[in-house]
Design an enzyme around this catalytic site. Sequence first.
Site, mmCIF file in Angstrom:
data_model
loop_
_atom_site.group_PDB
_atom_site.id
_atom_site.type_symbol
_atom_site.label_atom_id
_atom_site.label_comp_id
_atom_site.label_asym_id
_atom_site.label_seq_id
_atom_site.Cartn_x
_atom_site.Cartn_y
_atom_site.Cartn_z
ATOM 1 N N SER A 179 0.856 -1.185 0.000
ATOM 2 C CA SER A 179 0.000 0.000 0.000
ATOM 3 C C SER A 179 0.892 1.234 0.000
ATOM 4 C CB SER A 179 -0.876 0.023 1.255
ATOM 5 O OG SER A 179 -1.542 1.271 1.378
ATOM 6 N N TYR A 208 -1.665 -0.505 10.344
ATOM 7 C CA TYR A 208 -1.829 -0.990 8.968
ATOM 8 C C TYR A 208 -0.653 -0.527 8.096
ATOM 9 C CZ TYR A 208 -3.814 -1.013 4.211
ATOM 10 O OH TYR A 208 -4.024 -1.191 2.863
#
Length: 247
Positions: A142, A156
């Site tokens: 990501s 995350y």
Amino acid sequence: MSVLVVTGASRGIGAATAKLAVSQGYRVVVNYLANEQAANQVVGSIEAAGGSAIAVSADVSLEADVVRLFEETLSRFGQVDALVNNAGILGPHMPLEAMTVERITRVFNTNVIGSMLCAREAIKFMSTSNGGVGGGIVNVSSMAAKLGSPYEYVDYAASKGAIDSLTKGLAIELAECGIRVNAVRPGVIHTDIHASGGEPDRVDRVKQNVPMKRGGTTVEVAHAILWLLSAEASYVTGAFIDVSGGR
Ligand code: NAP
């Protein structure tokens, strides 16, 4: 026909990758956690397009489930040629000081340990050092790995930083074993994941910060993943493609 395992393929980026893979000649294993109906819909649409797919429920954070996922793949299709480590989760927006250890553990178990376990099982079958014919792994990281996601989910973001390290190290470890390991780093993409963060419309808010002024589509990410797996990328390993509209 090559066999591709896509984790978290019942929805979002995984589902788009599984469906697009059929046009590139893959038989596809559609892994999912709990949403059987959505996984069966993905399989149905692949079959309707003339392809071959199975849905396999397995929690990638559990070793026994991951082992079974690859056993079922082999028993149904007889081989494993490619893996997309796509299954990933995030929790509601909050600063680190408010996070419970249970939440942080859950994120790391799914995003990091899950990807490592799936890679480990795939390598057993694909590596030329084990008598395999080689293959490809794409990890779905990501842009959060670079941006850090402050005040939203640094857990995350840190898990995706770990995915980037895994990609680099594993690519070198496997370079002489016929397995290429690469990653994509999506930016803000239109999927359900933002609802788990507590903001289903997050893409519409954040898109103002994206140079291209829009969120990405799941298919745009799927194209990058499948290119990295393809023969066209035969000299590409340990590489990252940012699919993020310039952000
Ligand atoms: P999504 O729409 O929320 O879908 C998540 C998928 O993962 C579902 O198929 C879900 O299965 C599955 N899953 C969740 N936990 C699992 C587990 N423990 N074991 C197996 N499968 C599990 O997510 P997405 O937005 O497509 O994200 C896919 C990947 O892209 C993730 O790694 C995410 O971090 C990354 N990413 C997304 C964005 C974005 O903006 N969307 C940006 C950057 C990176 P069920 O349907 O059964 O629940």
